[in-house]
Design an enzyme around this catalytic site. Structure first.
Site, mmCIF file in Angstrom:
data_model
loop_
_atom_site.group_PDB
_atom_site.id
_atom_site.type_symbol
_atom_site.label_atom_id
_atom_site.label_comp_id
_atom_site.label_asym_id
_atom_site.label_seq_id
_atom_site.Cartn_x
_atom_site.Cartn_y
_atom_site.Cartn_z
ATOM 1 N N ASN A 82 42.092 28.308 28.836
ATOM 2 C CA ASN A 82 41.315 29.140 29.748
ATOM 3 C C ASN A 82 40.510 28.323 30.760
ATOM 4 O O ASN A 82 40.151 28.843 31.808
ATOM 5 C CB ASN A 82 40.372 30.030 28.935
ATOM 6 C CG ASN A 82 39.357 30.751 29.788
ATOM 7 O OD1 ASN A 82 39.685 31.690 30.505
ATOM 8 N ND2 ASN A 82 38.103 30.292 29.737
ATOM 9 N N ALA A 83 40.218 27.069 30.470
ATOM 10 C CA ALA A 83 39.347 26.270 31.335
ATOM 11 C C ALA A 83 39.917 26.185 32.744
ATOM 12 O O ALA A 83 41.121 25.994 32.931
ATOM 13 C CB ALA A 83 39.168 24.874 30.758
ATOM 14 N N GLN A 141 46.359 32.858 47.645
ATOM 15 C CA GLN A 141 45.098 33.305 48.222
ATOM 16 C C GLN A 141 44.671 32.325 49.301
ATOM 17 O O GLN A 141 44.611 31.119 49.071
ATOM 18 C CB GLN A 141 44.005 33.397 47.153
ATOM 19 C CG GLN A 141 42.637 33.804 47.661
ATOM 20 C CD GLN A 141 42.627 35.189 48.300
ATOM 21 O OE1 GLN A 141 43.295 36.099 47.806
ATOM 22 N NE2 GLN A 141 41.896 35.354 49.382
ATOM 23 N N MET A 142 44.377 32.846 50.474
ATOM 24 C CA MET A 142 43.918 32.009 51.571
ATOM 25 C C MET A 142 42.676 31.228 51.149
ATOM 26 O O MET A 142 41.768 31.772 50.517
ATOM 27 C CB MET A 142 43.600 32.881 52.788
ATOM 28 C CG MET A 142 43.208 32.094 54.016
ATOM 29 S SD MET A 142 43.084 33.140 55.491
ATOM 30 C CE MET A 142 41.678 34.174 55.057
ATOM 31 N N GLY A 143 42.657 29.959 51.472
ATOM 32 C CA GLY A 143 41.523 29.111 51.111
ATOM 33 C C GLY A 143 41.603 28.562 49.703
ATOM 34 O O GLY A 143 40.706 27.851 49.257
ATOM 35 N N TYR A 147 44.160 25.976 44.068
ATOM 36 C CA TYR A 147 44.029 26.872 42.908
ATOM 37 C C TYR A 147 45.296 27.710 42.719
ATOM 38 O O TYR A 147 45.800 27.854 41.600
ATOM 39 C CB TYR A 147 42.816 27.774 43.120
ATOM 40 C CG TYR A 147 42.485 28.673 41.957
ATOM 41 C CD1 TYR A 147 41.723 28.209 40.891
ATOM 42 C CD2 TYR A 147 42.904 29.997 41.934
ATOM 43 C CE1 TYR A 147 41.395 29.039 39.825
ATOM 44 C CE2 TYR A 147 42.595 30.837 40.878
ATOM 45 C CZ TYR A 147 41.829 30.355 39.828
ATOM 46 O OH TYR A 147 41.519 31.187 38.777
ATOM 47 N N TYR A 179 40.292 40.620 39.563
ATOM 48 C CA TYR A 179 38.833 40.505 39.654
ATOM 49 C C TYR A 179 38.199 41.035 38.375
ATOM 50 O O TYR A 179 38.279 42.226 38.071
ATOM 51 C CB TYR A 179 38.297 41.283 40.855
ATOM 52 C CG TYR A 179 38.471 40.563 42.168
ATOM 53 C CD1 TYR A 179 37.602 39.539 42.535
ATOM 54 C CD2 TYR A 179 39.502 40.904 43.045
ATOM 55 C CE1 TYR A 179 37.751 38.866 43.735
ATOM 56 C CE2 TYR A 179 39.666 40.238 44.253
ATOM 57 C CZ TYR A 179 38.781 39.225 44.588
ATOM 58 O OH TYR A 179 38.939 38.559 45.778
#
EC number: 1.1.1.36
Length: 241
Positions: A82-83, A141-143, A147, A179
């Site tokens: 999960n980290a 995801q933009m930015g 990740y 989210y």
């Protein structure tokens, strides 16, 4: 004898919910964390869950940390990777350090944690590995080029390793949360949450950490032994694969 579960990043947010849920389900639980002593100490005091400090981006630290957990609790039967960290930036501004930090924790960390427990799981003909990826590993995801790449890599790792573990009683699955109402997400200004984020989610709300934790508890169970190599999307309908 109770099975042993290790949750990385297990003292905060989704990880804390997973640790608590596994303990409630009867597991002996260890939670690792990288650096937030202020969160780990009260978590241990409030839950009675053993906490261990190491950085999953270091293979040597993982080997040493896992050895301590197994000396204290016994062989690890369930591993929840999960980290994770974020170092967001638009790609033209992203530095090699930002890229490497996220890849080393969020992707290489899965190798570093899983490799030391793999042989023992094979020898015992039982293991459950659950990798916490992300909706952004599915859609990008933009930015978050770093990740998104790492979390997409987690899914490839899951599918490949599932094929290797299946004949040895080891299942490997992934969960992609959307989210979730962690402390970090709830710190987003309410106006942004209500006007920009929640309207993207068809069910009309944030997810709860406990909802992810319950999926983990099921995937860790004997009843989930026929499920491996799967990715479970838990995003309120925000994105479909």
């Amino acid at each position: 004898m109770s099975r042993v579960a290790l949750v990385t990043g297990g003292s905060r947010g989704i990880g804390a919910a997973i640790s608590i849920a596994l303990k409630a389900a009867g597991y002996k639980v260890a939670a690792s964390y990288a650096g937030n002593d202020d969160a780990a100490k009260p978590f241990k005091a409030e839950t009675g869950i053993a906490v261990y400090k190491w950085d999953v981006s270091s293979y040597e630290a993982c080997v040493e940390g896992i050895a301590k957990v197994e000396a204290d609790l016994g062989p690890i039967d369930v591993l929840v990777n999960n980290a994770g960290i974020t170092k967001d930036a638009m790609f033209h501004k992203m530095t090699p350090d930002q890229w490497n930090a996220v890849i080393n924790t969020n992707l290489t960390g899965l190798f570093n944690m899983t490799h030391p427990v793999w042989s023992g799981m094979r020898d015992r003909s039982f293991g459950r590995i659950v990798n916490i990826s992300s909706i952004n590993g599915q859609k990008g995801q933009m930015g978050q080029a770093n990740y998104s790449a790492a979390k997409a890599g987690d899914l490839g790792f899951t599918k490949a390793l599932a094929q290797e573990g299946a004949a040895k009683g080891i299942t490997v699955n992934a969960i992609c949360p959307g989210y979730i109402g962690t402390e970090m997400v709830r710190a987003i200004p309410e106006k942004v949450l209500n006007e920009r984020i929640i309207p993207q989610i068809p069910v009309g709300r944030l997810g709860e950490p406990d909802e992810i934790a319950r999926i983990v508890v099921f995937l860790a169970s004997d009843e989930a032994g026929f499920i491996t190599g799967s990715t479970i999307s838990a995003n309120g309908g925000q994105f479909f694969v």
